[in-house]
Write an enzyme that holds these catalytic residues in place. Structure first.
Site, PDB file in Angstrom:
ATOM      1  N   VAL A 151      -4.971   6.028  13.596  1.00  0.00           N
ATOM      2  CA  VAL A 151      -5.994   5.222  12.925  1.00  0.00           C
ATOM      3  C   VAL A 151      -7.352   5.448  13.577  1.00  0.00           C
ATOM      4  O   VAL A 151      -8.364   5.644  12.897  1.00  0.00           O
ATOM      5  CB  VAL A 151      -5.609   3.729  12.955  1.00  0.00           C
ATOM      6  CG1 VAL A 151      -6.692   2.894  12.269  1.00  0.00           C
ATOM      7  CG2 VAL A 151      -4.266   3.495  12.259  1.00  0.00           C
ATOM      8  N   ASP A 152      -7.387   5.434  14.893  1.00  0.00           N
ATOM      9  CA  ASP A 152      -8.637   5.720  15.602  1.00  0.00           C
ATOM     10  C   ASP A 152      -9.157   7.112  15.263  1.00  0.00           C
ATOM     11  O   ASP A 152     -10.345   7.294  14.946  1.00  0.00           O
ATOM     12  CB  ASP A 152      -8.411   5.641  17.113  1.00  0.00           C
ATOM     13  CG  ASP A 152      -8.585   4.233  17.667  1.00  0.00           C
ATOM     14  OD1 ASP A 152      -9.190   3.399  16.980  1.00  0.00           O
ATOM     15  OD2 ASP A 152      -8.116   3.977  18.788  1.00  0.00           O
TER      16      ASP A 152
END
Length: 301
Positions: A167-168
């Site tokens: 996600v990052d």
């Protein structure tokens, strides 16, 4: 090597992973990136083990090609230096918590007032609007909140975090796409703009076909281990000695597998001839393929 962003100056106020990766990609493309860090210890990831010559390796992986300056943005002198840098930058990138940039006087409105051509990018957990805009976001929180954890892991097992912080990392790429589009638009209009990316948007985007399938099917997706709910066989199998990944993504590949396994009759067997049939008979298909693959070593396959 081509450097399409040569001449572009980026002021990087971000920390940890999503923002630093976004800025690092711009540095890779030739931009001058100045990383602004707090005086105390800098970016959090400088202190994350393991270390190389005293620097955290996570930090090193996301901050190559940058210059760095440490500023106390709460002090008049620190703000004065920051203001000079902001006036001359093309891109400003920040990942401050809700309301922090405004308190420091470096929010979009303040920066735009002194530098109308700036492309200002904010990366946050849940975006700048909506009921969760004040929420802080970390990769694992969004993996859980979005449901990614609930579909990751072995069938019948516990939830598993994807360890590479997808996600990052993808949010950094989404921010980069927005910044590049804004720079392209500025080249035509002469005007800067604001770009937003959030971990929530990224996590939901990752689940697009799962959501579409849920709306169609009406049931929540289940953990599939290394498998795929829409394809079969498409997972890890044990051979005579070691595991092997088999990815049969279409019927042509199924026929090719049957040919290699010297089981051509399976290629035309109506129970297994199409992917839809194999998915419908998943348990039977997986059992059959498992027996076939266990007959040889991985090297032999």
């Amino acid at each position: 090597m081509s450097q399409p962003l040569r001449g572009i100056r980026v002021l990087d106020f971000s920390k940890v992973l999503a923002g630093p990766l976004c800025a690092q990609y711009m540095a890779d493309m030739g931009a001058e990136v100045i990383k602004v860090e707090p005086l105390e210890h800098g970016d959090d990831t400088r202190l994350w083990p393991p270390f190389r010559q005293g620097e955290g390796t996570v930090f090193l992986s996301a901050n190559r090609g940058k210059r760095s300056i440490a500023l106390d943005l709460k002090s008049p002198k620190g703000r004065e230096v920051c203001a000079r840098l902001l006036k001359s930058c093309d891109v400003a990138l920040e990942t401050f918590g809700p309301g922090v940039a405004a308190r420091l006087g470096i929010d979009y409105e303040s920066v735009h007032a002194v530098n109308p051509g700036v492309v200002y990018c904010s990366i946050s957990g849940f975006g700048s609007s909506g009921p969760m805009r004040e929420g802080k976001g970390y990769d694992v929180i969004l993996q859980a909140f979005s449901g990614m954890l609930s579909i990751t892991g072995e069938r019948g097992g516990n939830a598993v975090r994807s360890p590479f912080s997808p996600v990052d990392q993808a949010t950094g790429l989404h921010a980069l796409i927005g910044i590049l589009a804004a720079l392209f638009e500025r080249s035509r209009s002469g005007k800067g703009t604001r770009v937003e990316a959030s971990l929530f948007d990224t996590s939901v985007a990752f689940l697009a076909y799962f959501l579409q399938s849920y709306w169609q099917r009406g049931t929540e997706p289940e953990r599939a281990g290394s498998g795929h709910e829409s394809l079969c066989p498409y997972e890890c199998f044990q051979t005579k000695d070691r595991p092997l990944i088999l990815g049969v993504a279409n019927d042509a590949l199924w026929r090719a597998f049957c040919r290699i396994a010297k089981l051509e009759e399976l290629a035309t067997d109506p129970r297994f001839a199409t992917n839809a049939c194999r998915v419908q008979r998943r348990e039977e298909t997986v059992k059959l393929v498992s027996e076939i693959l266990r007959a040889r070593t991985r090297e032999e396959w």
